[in-house]
Design a protein around this motif. Structure first.
Motif, PDB file in Angstrom:
ATOM      1  N   LYS A 131       0.809  -1.223   0.000  1.00 23.69           N
ATOM      2  CA  LYS A 131       0.000   0.000   0.000  1.00 23.69           C
ATOM      3  C   LYS A 131       0.842   1.273   0.000  1.00 23.69           C
ATOM      4  O   LYS A 131       0.340   2.343  -0.320  1.00 23.69           O
ATOM      5  N   ASN A 132       2.141   1.158   0.302  1.00 27.40           N
ATOM      6  CA  ASN A 132       3.046   2.306   0.231  1.00 27.40           C
ATOM      7  C   ASN A 132       3.747   2.385  -1.118  1.00 27.40           C
ATOM      8  O   ASN A 132       4.722   3.110  -1.264  1.00 27.40           O
ATOM      9  N   ASN A 133       3.267   1.595  -2.077  1.00 27.37           N
ATOM     10  CA  ASN A 133       3.809   1.555  -3.435  1.00 27.37           C
ATOM     11  C   ASN A 133       5.251   1.038  -3.486  1.00 27.37           C
ATOM     12  O   ASN A 133       6.030   1.458  -4.331  1.00 27.37           O
ATOM     13  N   VAL A 134       5.589   0.127  -2.585  1.00 27.53           N
ATOM     14  CA  VAL A 134       6.913  -0.493  -2.550  1.00 27.53           C
ATOM     15  C   VAL A 134       6.785  -1.919  -3.078  1.00 27.53           C
ATOM     16  O   VAL A 134       5.900  -2.661  -2.657  1.00 27.53           O
TER      17      VAL A 134
END
Length: 149
Positions: A122-125
């Motif tokens: 969800k943190n785009n990692v």
């Protein structure tokens, strides 16, 4: 029970000239996992839009060894390492039975294959994930399996 010689079994996995189609070489390979352990969490069922549902749970396996003067005698300390595995069950009948009857603490045997993948959190990692895709689940204890109905 008759057993085939090892060379006959291994020959199935070795490349042969007769297995060549044009420039394509057909080789057999194997991706097989066998785990025996205890369930770490009650299974959950997930379904992403347009995809098949999947039952997911964790399984703990343990390694134990004796350290110290001699592994044969009673001297020395016992060490233990727990490894956690993420198990995914896609097969429709097995998926539903696993979701309904497996509970935290149950002792089970899982056969399947190992799968490596990536996802974006969800943190785009971008993250890596290792999953065991179960083909077979055998219930060995009822010490955690209860009907949820």
């Amino acid at each position: 029970m008759l057993r085939r010689p090892v060379w006959q079994v291994l020959r199935q996995f070795v490349r042969h000239e007769s297995d060549t189609v044009g420039s394509l070489v057909l080789e057999r390979s194997m991706n097989r996992v066998q785990l025996l352990g205890r369930v770490g969490q009650d299974p959950i069922m997930r379904q992403v839009e347009g995809k098949n549902p999947v039952t997911i749970f964790s399984l703990a396996t343990n390694e134990m060894w004796r350290t110290g003067e001699s592994e044969v005698t009673q001297g020395g300390d016992i060490s233990q390492k727990t490894t956690w595995h993420r198990i995914s069950v896609f097969r429709p009948g097995l998926r539903d039975v696993t979701y309904q009857y497996v509970k935290k603490g149950a002792r089970i045997y899982v056969e399947g294959k190992i799968d490596y993948g990536e996802y974006t959190d969800k943190n785009n990692v971008r993250r890596q994930a290792t999953t065991i895709i179960a083909d077979n689940v055998i219930f060995l204890s009822d010490g955690g399996m209860k009907d949820r109905a």
